[in-house]
Motif scaffolding. Structure first.
Motif, PDB file in Angstrom:
ATOM      1  N   ARG A   1       0.837  -1.205   0.000  1.00  0.00           N
ATOM      2  CA  ARG A   1       0.000   0.000   0.000  1.00  0.00           C
ATOM      3  C   ARG A   1       0.870   1.252   0.000  1.00  0.00           C
ATOM      4  NH1 ARG A   1      -5.311   0.864   0.757  1.00  0.00           N
ATOM      5  NH2 ARG A   1      -5.665  -1.250   1.445  1.00  0.00           N
ATOM      6  N   ILE A   2       1.960   1.234   0.742  1.00  0.00           N
ATOM      7  CA  ILE A   2       2.860   2.386   0.783  1.00  0.00           C
ATOM      8  C   ILE A   2       3.544   2.565  -0.575  1.00  0.00           C
ATOM      9  CG2 ILE A   2       5.016   3.261   1.764  1.00  0.00           C
ATOM     10  CD1 ILE A   2       4.128   2.009   4.432  1.00  0.00           C
TER      11      ILE A   2
ATOM     12  N   LEU B   1      -4.078   1.423  -6.746  1.00  0.00           N
ATOM     13  CA  LEU B   1      -3.556   0.208  -7.368  1.00  0.00           C
ATOM     14  C   LEU B   1      -3.861  -1.017  -6.513  1.00  0.00           C
ATOM     15  CD1 LEU B   1      -2.056  -1.147  -9.653  1.00  0.00           C
ATOM     16  CD2 LEU B   1       0.069  -0.655  -8.472  1.00  0.00           C
ATOM     17  N   LEU B   2      -3.765  -0.883  -5.200  1.00  0.00           N
ATOM     18  CA  LEU B   2      -4.083  -2.010  -4.321  1.00  0.00           C
ATOM     19  C   LEU B   2      -5.544  -2.410  -4.478  1.00  0.00           C
ATOM     20  CD1 LEU B   2      -3.315  -3.977  -2.067  1.00  0.00           C
ATOM     21  CD2 LEU B   2      -3.941  -2.217  -0.439  1.00  0.00           C
ATOM     22  N   ASP B   3      -6.438  -1.433  -4.510  1.00  0.00           N
ATOM     23  CA  ASP B   3      -7.863  -1.743  -4.667  1.00  0.00           C
ATOM     24  C   ASP B   3      -8.127  -2.422  -6.005  1.00  0.00           C
ATOM     25  OD1 ASP B   3      -8.339  -0.642  -2.201  1.00  0.00           O
ATOM     26  OD2 ASP B   3      -8.971   1.308  -2.991  1.00  0.00           O
ATOM     27  N   ARG B   4      -7.505  -1.927  -7.080  1.00  0.00           N
ATOM     28  CA  ARG B   4      -7.691  -2.505  -8.412  1.00  0.00           C
ATOM     29  C   ARG B   4      -7.150  -3.941  -8.445  1.00  0.00           C
ATOM     30  NH1 ARG B   4      -4.270   0.043 -12.300  1.00  0.00           N
ATOM     31  NH2 ARG B   4      -4.738   1.902 -11.097  1.00  0.00           N
ATOM     32  N   THR B   5      -5.981  -4.160  -7.862  1.00  0.00           N
ATOM     33  CA  THR B   5      -5.377  -5.493  -7.827  1.00  0.00           C
ATOM     34  C   THR B   5      -6.242  -6.460  -7.023  1.00  0.00           C
ATOM     35  OG1 THR B   5      -3.190  -4.514  -7.976  1.00  0.00           O
ATOM     36  CG2 THR B   5      -3.293  -6.784  -7.212  1.00  0.00           C
ATOM     37  N   TYR B   6      -6.763  -5.987  -5.902  1.00  0.00           N
ATOM     38  CA  TYR B   6      -7.582  -6.853  -5.044  1.00  0.00           C
ATOM     39  C   TYR B   6      -8.883  -7.247  -5.739  1.00  0.00           C
ATOM     40  CZ  TYR B   6      -9.998  -8.668  -0.979  1.00  0.00           C
ATOM     41  OH  TYR B   6     -10.671  -9.472  -0.111  1.00  0.00           O
ATOM     42  N   GLN B   7      -9.444  -6.344  -6.530  1.00  0.00           N
ATOM     43  CA  GLN B   7     -10.683  -6.665  -7.244  1.00  0.00           C
ATOM     44  C   GLN B   7     -10.455  -7.791  -8.244  1.00  0.00           C
ATOM     45  OE1 GLN B   7     -11.845  -2.949  -8.950  1.00  0.00           O
ATOM     46  NE2 GLN B   7     -12.694  -2.155  -7.033  1.00  0.00           N
ATOM     47  N   VAL B   8      -9.260  -7.855  -8.819  1.00  0.00           N
ATOM     48  CA  VAL B   8      -8.959  -8.874  -9.821  1.00  0.00           C
ATOM     49  C   VAL B   8      -8.597 -10.208  -9.172  1.00  0.00           C
ATOM     50  CG1 VAL B   8      -7.345  -9.525 -11.657  1.00  0.00           C
ATOM     51  CG2 VAL B   8      -8.241  -7.193 -11.523  1.00  0.00           C
TER      52      VAL B   8
ATOM     53  N   HIS C   1      -3.244  -9.397  -2.912  1.00  0.00           N
ATOM     54  CA  HIS C   1      -2.239  -8.591  -3.605  1.00  0.00           C
ATOM     55  C   HIS C   1      -0.841  -9.171  -3.566  1.00  0.00           C
ATOM     56  CE1 HIS C   1      -1.778  -7.021   0.513  1.00  0.00           C
ATOM     57  NE2 HIS C   1      -0.545  -6.783   0.148  1.00  0.00           N
ATOM     58  N   VAL C   2      -0.656 -10.291  -2.878  1.00  0.00           N
ATOM     59  CA  VAL C   2       0.641 -10.956  -2.867  1.00  0.00           C
ATOM     60  C   VAL C   2       0.446 -12.309  -3.523  1.00  0.00           C
ATOM     61  CG1 VAL C   2       2.505 -11.858  -1.440  1.00  0.00           C
ATOM     62  CG2 VAL C   2       1.310  -9.783  -0.744  1.00  0.00           C
TER      63      VAL C   2
END
Length: 98
Positions: A58-59, A65-72, A76-77
């Protein structure tokens, strides 16, 4: 060890070494290497402490970008740890112990 760390007679580095050993981690095993939290703020010229309320991702990448990645992917890792190649590269670039 915790009480010694709290009262300052044991350094944070030594305390983390003790915790890693107690958890069964080893410097000899590539999949069980020691874990040290990232707490330094490298964006500040003379250091400081990072905001521990936010993940490193997030930092580094920001909320959008974190929100977009999580939706997909819902996570995120993609890999829970370092790959063998990433670990070998890290070990090769690390300064030798003297």
């Amino acid at each position: 060890p915790t009480s010694r760390w709290v009262d300052g007679s044991l350094s944070t580095f030594d305390y983390l070494l003790i915790l890693n050993r107690a958890a069964g981690r080893s410097t000899a095993l590539t999949n069980d290497h020691y874990v040290f939290p990232w707490v330094s703020d490298f964006s500040v010229k003379h250091g400081g402490w990072r905001d521990l309320s936010k993940t490193k991702f997030r930092i580094a990448k920001g909320d959008e970008l974190l929100d977009r990645t999580y939706q997909v992917s819902k996570h995120h890792v993609s890999d829970p740890g370092l790959s063998d190649l990433a670990l070998c590269i890290y070990l090769a670039r690390r300064a030798p112990l003297s």
